[in-house]
Design a protein around this motif. Sequence first.
Motif, PDB file in Angstrom:
ATOM      1  N   TYR A  89      49.625  40.791  98.623  1.00  0.00           N
ATOM      2  CA  TYR A  89      48.983  40.097  97.504  1.00  0.00           C
ATOM      3  C   TYR A  89      49.540  40.603  96.166  1.00  0.00           C
ATOM      4  O   TYR A  89      49.863  39.810  95.279  1.00  0.00           O
TER       5      TYR A  89
ATOM      6  N   ARG B 223      53.029  39.274  95.626  1.00  0.00           N
ATOM      7  CA  ARG B 223      53.019  37.844  95.296  1.00  0.00           C
ATOM      8  C   ARG B 223      52.572  37.609  93.859  1.00  0.00           C
ATOM      9  O   ARG B 223      53.193  36.852  93.117  1.00  0.00           O
ATOM     10  N   ARG B 224      51.483  38.271  93.452  1.00  0.00           N
ATOM     11  CA  ARG B 224      50.969  38.065  92.098  1.00  0.00           C
ATOM     12  C   ARG B 224      51.906  38.650  91.043  1.00  0.00           C
ATOM     13  O   ARG B 224      52.027  38.100  89.941  1.00  0.00           O
ATOM     14  N   THR B 225      52.580  39.745  91.363  1.00  0.00           N
ATOM     15  CA  THR B 225      53.544  40.319  90.437  1.00  0.00           C
ATOM     16  C   THR B 225      54.735  39.382  90.276  1.00  0.00           C
ATOM     17  O   THR B 225      55.254  39.211  89.162  1.00  0.00           O
TER      18      THR B 225
ATOM     19  N   GLU C 142      54.565  36.258  90.433  1.00  0.00           N
ATOM     20  CA  GLU C 142      54.084  35.141  89.619  1.00  0.00           C
ATOM     21  C   GLU C 142      54.008  35.503  88.140  1.00  0.00           C
ATOM     22  O   GLU C 142      53.699  34.651  87.318  1.00  0.00           O
TER      23      GLU C 142
ATOM     24  N   MET D 211      52.131  38.268  86.831  1.00  0.00           N
ATOM     25  CA  MET D 211      50.945  39.024  86.426  1.00  0.00           C
ATOM     26  C   MET D 211      51.290  40.496  86.282  1.00  0.00           C
ATOM     27  O   MET D 211      52.143  41.023  87.002  1.00  0.00           O
TER      28      MET D 211
ATOM     29  N   VAL E  35      46.391  42.321  88.117  1.00  0.00           N
ATOM     30  CA  VAL E  35      46.265  42.271  89.568  1.00  0.00           C
ATOM     31  C   VAL E  35      45.108  43.151  90.016  1.00  0.00           C
ATOM     32  O   VAL E  35      44.307  42.761  90.871  1.00  0.00           O
TER      33      VAL E  35
ATOM     34  N   CYS F  91      41.841  41.354  89.403  1.00  0.00           N
ATOM     35  CA  CYS F  91      41.573  40.347  90.432  1.00  0.00           C
ATOM     36  C   CYS F  91      41.118  41.003  91.737  1.00  0.00           C
ATOM     37  O   CYS F  91      40.206  40.513  92.402  1.00  0.00           O
TER      38      CYS F  91
END
Length: 140
Positions: free
Chosen positions: A96, A99-101, A103, A105, A110, A113
Amino acid sequence: DKEIGPLVTKAAPRLIALPGLGPETAGQLLTSAGDNPDRLRSEAAFAHLCGAAPVPASSGRTNRHRLNRGGDRQANNALHTIVLVRMKYDQRTRDYVARRTAEGMTKKDVIRCLKRFVAREVYRHLPHMIHTTKPLPQIA
């Protein structure tokens, strides 16, 4: 650990089984929830209690959130500890974060979230006696 471990395991065995939760963090979350049973009407209320509810912090063209600075600071610290442990040892959480990094973020966003996710997950595993609400008055 010798004293609190058995107590927490007896009080909330499903909570202690979650990844990243040890006896101390689970004990702190149980204490925070138990001290405020009338405030826990939903998982969102529990997140607010722990200071893990997102608050809009946008200005100009930026659209972002920050964590609520209110609430129980010890419960927020317990959530932060759980998130850090999961970021290091839990493969789902590491995926996770990656993936968010990717994107765009930041690590701080992160973690915000993840704290909200952990608060939601912990609320579902709290003992049912904590989830009591005041009965609604009867209208004749």
